[in-house]
Write an enzyme that holds these catalytic residues in place. Sequence first.
Site: not given
Lengths: 278, 278, 278, 278
Positions: D222-224
């Site tokens: 997530l969001d990486e």
Amino acid sequence: MNTFILLFQCRDQKGIVARVSEFILKHQGNIITADQYSTDPDAGYFVMRVEFNAEQASKATLDIDFVPVAKQFGADWHIYDKAETLRMGILVSDQGHCLADILYLWGSGELKADIPFVLSNCSKHEKLVKQYNLPFYYLPADKDNRREEEILARAVKETDFLVLARYMLVFSGDFLRKYSKDIINIHHGFLPSFKGADPYGKALEEGVKVIGATAHFVNEKLDEGPIIAQEVESVSHKDNRDDLVRKGRNLEKKALANALFSYLDHRIIRHGNKTIVF
Amino acid sequence: MNTFILLFQCRDQKGIVARVSEFILKHQGNIITADQYSTDPDAGYFVMRVEFNAEQASKATLDIDFVPVAKQFGADWHIYDKAETLRMGILVSDQGHCLADILYLWGSGELKADIPFVLSNCSKHEKLVKQYNLPFYYLPADKDNRREEEILARAVKETDFLVLARYMLVFSGDFLRKYSKDIINIHHGFLPSFKGADPYGKALEEGVKVIGATAHFVNEKLDEGPIIAQEVESVSHKDNRDDLVRKGRNLEKKALANALFSYLDHRIIRHGNKTIVF
Amino acid sequence: MNTFILLFQCRDQKGIVARVSEFILKHQGNIITADQYSTDPDAGYFVMRVEFNAEQASKATLDIDFVPVAKQFGADWHIYDKAETLRMGILVSDQGHCLADILYLWGSGELKADIPFVLSNCSKHEKLVKQYNLPFYYLPADKDNRREEEILARAVKETDFLVLARYMLVFSGDFLRKYSKDIINIHHGFLPSFKGADPYGKALEEGVKVIGATAHFVNEKLDEGPIIAQEVESVSHKDNRDDLVRKGRNLEKKALANALFSYLDHRIIRHGNKTIVF
Amino acid sequence: MNTFILLFQCRDQKGIVARVSEFILKHQGNIITADQYSTDPDAGYFVMRVEFNAEQASKATLDIDFVPVAKQFGADWHIYDKAETLRMGILVSDQGHCLADILYLWGSGELKADIPFVLSNCSKHEKLVKQYNLPFYYLPADKDNRREEEILARAVKETDFLVLARYMLVFSGDFLRKYSKDIINIHHGFLPSFKGADPYGKALEEGVKVIGATAHFVNEKLDEGPIIAQEVESVSHKDNRDDLVRKGRNLEKKALANALFSYLDHRIIRHGNKTIVF
């Protein structure tokens, strides 16, 4: 909640804040935020914005009661009721990016204004405007016939101020005097550089490394009215004319939106050819 | 000209501005600039900074006379005499760019502070510091021996606050309690990202497109004290570690200088783990 | 490691990159980074910067071998040996912040140049310059006597280019022709706005919301030479003249340092009255 | 004009540019712009983007002829025909500002892509989408039923890549594997700070002085995923949650639009968990 905003300016002198805050207290008001600022002590000019709650007060009463306060200091002032929205007339020519941005912000409830109409000398914006259920007036004005009387007929009666969201015709001094309210324009250049036509072309020619856009009040001199907001962005030799235009559109949208947010929130004081934006 | 600055904070309530401005008027003061701000109306916390001239007043008198005003509102407050400069102790390790910047700003009269000493665990800065005729103390502290007592001995007595201008040793909670005054640190990363060591290396690894630097008050948690100022700059894949470090140094200098200007001008109020910077 | 940089410009035509990269390969070179850029296809001008390793090559050989390549395309070109540092003469008047910044960057090894001298019409910078063990020449030039011959005597012989780090005297066309190498100036305004004297005063008067600084090559027209780097920062009504000057100094330091980094790294191509900065 | 773009990456080695430019010349091509970049010489990885005209060439021929070139260097590569537009599927949840911005840019011809559909778990965007005569699919997915198979059914067949223009459901690893093409997401926080939900609330809590938005490729964390573009803006204590959200929307629109312009112009190379954006 009855929230009011006082804009106030006068020659600097002792006791202003005390007198004004006493006035607010007398009306059982509570200051939410306040900014006072005295221009260069030698110049000696004082400007103030106070936002306050006063559950028992009405704008009518405040307006009457404030008269002696203002008189004592010889002040220009205005009290706004935060619940009353301003009527914002929009004028636009061919380029619709600022219009689309303003309408979206308005439609999403961020930009709190009434929009009595969008008026354009290009018919193509009708579809967009209608989508927001707003009146659209197509008025094919051009350099040879600016049709100022027709615009005035609507604007004077239906608006509190006008926004030139890339409206490319310059109004006459006569128009400005007859309208007599504020007009906010977005200029697609970093004023005072690049006044007039084709600022991006000029920027390209000068080889600047930063471009800008400027939202300002309109006065009788082209692109010389008081500046409200400016936005800038870096460019390089890789940016051709189209790139400058594209980057510039973002700057124009942002500078104009910021100016409108400040104006609608009563954060702007005009003083001489400058603005104080609280 | 006797100029004073009042910093004031308390639970929000009616009449604060009226009472405070009346107090200033009573001392024949004239408000130069004032900012009042009420945090989220529901939270209900009020902060204020007022800068005023009062030719007849002295800090001593104001301090005494203000006590009942503050008491009425249960306020934390401080009155500063603008003519009194703060004593700023500087600590620095290997990297000298922030030190050089601070000293230049100080030497040119822009940064108005007394500098009782520069203390470093690197001897190499002596030459620069001596050029400004300032005391330089070389104290070879390291992770195994932070020599906090020796630092405290000087700092407590000779300084009003400390600046960690890239001082790379972390102080113990014991040190912070014993010193008990403000400590401003510059962190070479965009907090809350990249806490601790080697923030530029981490930024490179994450492939961020913007880097930053953060000036903040020191508290017992590493790099978690209230943020005062942050500066940012774009980077690209072309920037290697050296480039990030070089660009970052500019950000560090600017964020720290801005924080010091704000602090020395008494523009900062600490509230919880945040700052209000007027 | 033998690293070279080729700057190359000519009318656009097919096969340039192929020919140049073949040339590099022939010298067993490896391209580290390369940028090619063709101006507006219609205008048809091609610029290129190539940085390459070539362990067996020397600048002398490359210079000879490249002649036929350049001839084929009618190109202006220069090959630089990255190990050879340029000799940068610095001129400065009263304001010393850019000088201090340059010297610090030089002293810390970031700015890779030889500094044969700092020359000033203000004696006060001597102490700073001597600290870096650099020659300082005090030459009390002023508007009535610019003492250009004396400056030329040193500059022509001892420098590869000159930096005007806030040198406030304008050089004559005669000086520029006799010196004939590059001169980089920092102007404390956002060109093309605010040319000439007192740009911050002019910015204040115009009420701009963003100020800037501009590093540019000097030509015979005041503040109209090709722009290399520009830096900008927001200002508000709260910023008085001193604040603009203080904020501006940061912009000047940054714009000038960026221009020098680009110049010393051979990243700048001049083309007409513009620059390409790779 | 037949214009092509080559993206190319491999382990660094001699002769790449020579070989590639010879290939282009052989097809009578003319390089418009080219960027080559070798990562940290020790790491030794080479990336390149070349844009060239080749009036006689077709993508089919170039694709075949380039195989031996790529093989020689063990390169990953792709040749794009600039005249072929990518098919961009858009997913959006409640917040429509990025959608409105993308559609406006598309409608005005700035964003050159085909948009096969807009799919949303909020029906309210239908009106806007229909205005542009684009297919709108309302699919009331939520955390308990992400309806990934239905999305996949359309996406795999109809799109070259997906844009999550504030789509608030996280896709499963299974979805990502089955879709297998690029997905670009806009995150309303300055990554790597403030991953996951409510980044503006977190920013407010931390008291940061700068907020940001991040456009990135989606991967299984997530969001990486690799960051493509980040935008930032200063905030102060005066900005409450609504202000952060409003300012943030501008950042999100700009970061996402910039990422899409780069992507559609084939300016992005993914390498490891980072991007090179030419």
